[in-house]
Design a protein around this motif. Structure first.
Motif, PDB file in Angstrom:
ATOM      1  N   LEU A 156      -3.579   3.473   1.047  1.00 36.89           N
ATOM      2  CA  LEU A 156      -3.824   2.364   0.126  1.00 36.89           C
ATOM      3  C   LEU A 156      -4.595   2.821  -1.108  1.00 36.89           C
ATOM      4  O   LEU A 156      -5.374   3.772  -1.058  1.00 36.89           O
ATOM      5  N   GLN A 157      -4.408   2.082  -2.210  1.00 35.74           N
ATOM      6  CA  GLN A 157      -5.210   2.293  -3.396  1.00 35.74           C
ATOM      7  C   GLN A 157      -6.615   1.756  -3.131  1.00 35.74           C
ATOM      8  O   GLN A 157      -6.790   0.642  -2.645  1.00 35.74           O
ATOM      9  N   LEU A 158      -7.612   2.550  -3.478  1.00 30.95           N
ATOM     10  CA  LEU A 158      -8.972   2.243  -3.044  1.00 30.95           C
ATOM     11  C   LEU A 158      -9.631   1.101  -3.798  1.00 30.95           C
ATOM     12  O   LEU A 158     -10.538   0.465  -3.268  1.00 30.95           O
ATOM     13  N   ASP A 159      -9.193   0.835  -5.040  1.00 34.04           N
ATOM     14  CA  ASP A 159      -9.910  -0.171  -5.828  1.00 34.04           C
ATOM     15  C   ASP A 159      -9.169  -1.503  -5.931  1.00 34.04           C
ATOM     16  O   ASP A 159      -9.650  -2.416  -6.577  1.00 34.04           O
ATOM     17  N   PHE A 160      -8.007  -1.640  -5.294  1.00 37.00           N
ATOM     18  CA  PHE A 160      -7.306  -2.923  -5.320  1.00 37.00           C
ATOM     19  C   PHE A 160      -8.107  -3.921  -4.489  1.00 37.00           C
ATOM     20  O   PHE A 160      -8.513  -3.615  -3.354  1.00 37.00           O
ATOM     21  N   PRO A 161      -8.358  -5.137  -5.008  1.00 35.54           N
ATOM     22  CA  PRO A 161      -9.187  -6.100  -4.269  1.00 35.54           C
ATOM     23  C   PRO A 161      -8.667  -6.399  -2.866  1.00 35.54           C
ATOM     24  O   PRO A 161      -9.460  -6.539  -1.922  1.00 35.54           O
TER      25      PRO A 161
END
Length: 279
Positions: A201-206
């Protein structure tokens, strides 16, 4: 007596190293990794030839980077050359993602024991990675192996079991107990955040923050257990954010986040977790 955290990245993760899709030459990779303050780099025979591993290792040594090797042996004896090479390199261990995959746990036990015996013969420690499409593919069978082979030690990349078992967030108590059993037998750890549907997963996506917090909790639990078992030594943590198809891409084929920046973010997180556990 001292305990320290050594943070590695992966050569596989550096090819390419960001959403541009550009593959850097080995010299540039080594310089970039060393300048970022990593202690070493994992060299993965699933993605890199033996010839290239032998070519990059002297560059790493000159830059002060230590290697460990990741092997995918397709036969029992196939692991031996990697153990010998790792010993020549001064690696701390070899991570095994075994491609000898009996269907039954009873069939797996002699395979695991044979590789452990070989490790002792060659004087090179091995850790079995929690990984899909290998002998530790399934969480439940791996737990049975841990019961049957007390000397079996693990490298915890829990992302594979989160996705493979479609775990819920928050965790069900049964799943939390199972993951704690894996962590209690793990001597190194890997950094990637997964969900029940995506391996990376992308780490900064809410929408991904609940999964980020879950993995931070596991890294803290893993470090605390390692420190309680090892009065001194180096705990190895690998930031391993893989290129596509691990990294998700948009309709233009470009990655949706910058894995180099994300790896540095994980590096900062685990350094903070380690420090908070005390001196």
């Amino acid at each position: 007596m001292t305990q320290s955290l050594d943070i590695y990245t992966s050569l596989w993760a550096m090819q390419p190293h960001d959403p541009s899709g550009v593959k850097l030459p080995f010299e540039a990779v080594v310089e970039m990794v060393a300048d970022a303050g990593y202690q070493g780099m994992a060299l993965d025979f699933g993605a890199t030839s033996v010839e290239d591993v032998k070519r990059i290792e002297p560059m790493m040594a000159r830059a002060g980077l230590r290697p460990f090797l990741v092997d995918f042996p397709k036969t029992i004896e196939g692991l031996r050359p990697t153990l010998k090479l790792a010993k020549d390199f001064g690696a701390p261990f070899v991570v095994v993602i075994g491609q000898v995959m009996p269907v039954s746990v009873e069939g797996m036990i002699p395979v695991i024991r044979a590789w452990i015996d070989m490790s002792e013969q060659e004087g090179m420690p091995i850790l079995f990675e929690t990984h899909r499409d290998c002998i530790t593919n399934d969480l439940f069978s791996t737990l049975c192996l841990l019961d049957a082979v007390p000397e079996m030690r693990m490298c915890a990349d829990l992302s594979h079991y989160v996705t493979g078992r479609e775990m819920a967030c928050p965790l069900r108590p049964r799943d939390a107990e199972h993951m704690s059993r894996i962590l209690a037998r793990s001597d190194s750890f890997q950094g990637r955040v997964a969900s029940r549907s995506q391996i990376q997963l992308q780490l900064d996506f809410p929408q991904n923050q609940k999964w980020v917090e879950m993995f931070k909790g596991w890294w803290q639990e893993g470090f605390a257990g390692w420190r309680s078992r090892n009065p001194e030594g180096n705990c190895v943590f690998l930031c391993e954010l893989g290129p596509p198809d691990y990294a998700m891409t948009g309709p233009d084929g470009r990655e949706m986040s910058n894995r180099w920046d994300e790896a540095l973010q994980i590096k900062a997180w685990v350094q903070h977790i380690w420090r908070n556990l005390g001196p």
